[in-house]
Motif scaffolding. Structure first.
Motif, PDB file in Angstrom:
ATOM      1  N   GLU A   5    -107.982   5.378  40.590  1.00 28.44           N
ATOM      2  CA  GLU A   5    -107.376   4.398  39.704  1.00 28.44           C
ATOM      3  C   GLU A   5    -106.226   5.041  38.957  1.00 28.44           C
ATOM      4  O   GLU A   5    -106.229   6.242  38.713  1.00 28.44           O
ATOM      5  CB  GLU A   5    -108.398   3.870  38.703  1.00 28.44           C
ATOM      6  CG  GLU A   5    -109.536   3.110  39.318  1.00 28.44           C
ATOM      7  CD  GLU A   5    -110.502   2.567  38.280  1.00 28.44           C
ATOM      8  OE1 GLU A   5    -110.070   2.349  37.129  1.00 28.44           O
ATOM      9  OE2 GLU A   5    -111.662   2.375  38.638  1.00 28.44           O
ATOM     10  N   ILE A   6    -105.238   4.235  38.606  1.00 30.90           N
ATOM     11  CA  ILE A   6    -104.126   4.728  37.791  1.00 30.90           C
ATOM     12  C   ILE A   6    -103.926   3.761  36.631  1.00 30.90           C
ATOM     13  O   ILE A   6    -104.351   2.609  36.683  1.00 30.90           O
ATOM     14  CB  ILE A   6    -102.817   4.858  38.588  1.00 30.90           C
ATOM     15  CG1 ILE A   6    -102.345   3.488  39.092  1.00 30.90           C
ATOM     16  CG2 ILE A   6    -102.960   5.828  39.727  1.00 30.90           C
ATOM     17  CD1 ILE A   6    -100.924   3.480  39.516  1.00 30.90           C
ATOM     18  N   THR A  13     -95.211  -2.166  39.660  1.00 29.42           N
ATOM     19  CA  THR A  13     -95.474  -2.972  40.846  1.00 29.42           C
ATOM     20  C   THR A  13     -96.572  -2.323  41.670  1.00 29.42           C
ATOM     21  O   THR A  13     -96.923  -1.159  41.478  1.00 29.42           O
ATOM     22  CB  THR A  13     -94.218  -3.100  41.717  1.00 29.42           C
ATOM     23  OG1 THR A  13     -93.865  -1.811  42.222  1.00 29.42           O
ATOM     24  CG2 THR A  13     -93.053  -3.698  40.946  1.00 29.42           C
ATOM     25  N   ARG A  14     -97.123  -3.066  42.603  1.00 30.53           N
ATOM     26  CA  ARG A  14     -98.166  -2.545  43.494  1.00 30.53           C
ATOM     27  C   ARG A  14     -97.611  -1.376  44.315  1.00 30.53           C
ATOM     28  O   ARG A  14     -98.293  -0.382  44.532  1.00 30.53           O
ATOM     29  CB  ARG A  14     -98.651  -3.662  44.410  1.00 30.53           C
ATOM     30  CG  ARG A  14     -99.672  -3.233  45.429  1.00 30.53           C
ATOM     31  CD  ARG A  14    -100.946  -2.706  44.831  1.00 30.53           C
ATOM     32  NE  ARG A  14    -101.742  -3.766  44.290  1.00 30.53           N
ATOM     33  CZ  ARG A  14    -102.900  -3.582  43.692  1.00 30.53           C
ATOM     34  NH1 ARG A  14    -103.398  -2.382  43.570  1.00 30.53           N
ATOM     35  NH2 ARG A  14    -103.563  -4.580  43.200  1.00 30.53           N
ATOM     36  N   ALA A  20     -97.694   6.316  43.407  1.00 29.21           N
ATOM     37  CA  ALA A  20     -98.254   7.263  42.435  1.00 29.21           C
ATOM     38  C   ALA A  20     -99.560   7.855  42.947  1.00 29.21           C
ATOM     39  O   ALA A  20     -99.789   9.066  42.825  1.00 29.21           O
ATOM     40  CB  ALA A  20     -98.472   6.574  41.086  1.00 29.21           C
ATOM     41  N   VAL A  21    -100.405   7.030  43.540  1.00 32.50           N
ATOM     42  CA  VAL A  21    -101.666   7.525  44.094  1.00 32.50           C
ATOM     43  C   VAL A  21    -101.382   8.483  45.244  1.00 32.50           C
ATOM     44  O   VAL A  21    -101.998   9.540  45.351  1.00 32.50           O
ATOM     45  CB  VAL A  21    -102.561   6.355  44.559  1.00 32.50           C
ATOM     46  CG1 VAL A  21    -103.732   6.855  45.375  1.00 32.50           C
ATOM     47  CG2 VAL A  21    -103.037   5.553  43.367  1.00 32.50           C
ATOM     48  N   LYS A  26    -101.362  14.028  47.454  1.00 34.47           N
ATOM     49  CA  LYS A  26    -100.628  15.142  48.063  1.00 34.47           C
ATOM     50  C   LYS A  26    -100.733  16.393  47.191  1.00 34.47           C
ATOM     51  O   LYS A  26    -100.939  17.498  47.699  1.00 34.47           O
ATOM     52  CB  LYS A  26     -99.158  14.770  48.265  1.00 34.47           C
ATOM     53  CG  LYS A  26     -98.952  13.795  49.389  1.00 34.47           C
ATOM     54  CD  LYS A  26     -97.487  13.414  49.513  1.00 34.47           C
ATOM     55  CE  LYS A  26     -97.278  12.344  50.552  1.00 34.47           C
ATOM     56  NZ  LYS A  26     -95.866  11.948  50.668  1.00 34.47           N
ATOM     57  N   LYS A  27    -100.588  16.229  45.883  1.00 31.18           N
ATOM     58  CA  LYS A  27    -100.735  17.364  44.964  1.00 31.18           C
ATOM     59  C   LYS A  27    -102.133  17.955  45.047  1.00 31.18           C
ATOM     60  O   LYS A  27    -102.304  19.173  45.066  1.00 31.18           O
ATOM     61  CB  LYS A  27    -100.446  16.939  43.522  1.00 31.18           C
ATOM     62  CG  LYS A  27     -98.997  16.699  43.220  1.00 31.18           C
ATOM     63  CD  LYS A  27     -98.824  16.299  41.764  1.00 31.18           C
ATOM     64  CE  LYS A  27     -97.394  15.989  41.432  1.00 31.18           C
ATOM     65  NZ  LYS A  27     -97.243  15.608  40.021  1.00 31.18           N
TER      66      LYS A  27
END
Length: 50
Positions: A5-6, A13-14, A20-21, A26-27
């Motif tokens: 969740e963010i 926006t979606r 962002a997820v 990746k990080k």
């Protein structure tokens, strides 16, 4: 397995949320030096993905 969740504001926006997820996963993969697999769920009608 874990639900990702963010925090979203009204202007997010979606597409921005998914990006962002993706960046976060990746990080995480780089930090843990392992593969990360993400799954998505179809919406209620089962035909259209968000």
């Amino acid at each position: 397995m874990q639900l990702v969740e963010i925090e979203q504001s009204r202007s997010t926006t979606r597409e921005q949320a998914v990006a962002a997820v993706s960046r976060g996963l990746k990080k995480l993969s780089v930090q843990l030096d392992c593969h990360v697999i993400a799954l998505s769920q179809l919406n209620d009608d089962g035909m259209v993905r968000e």
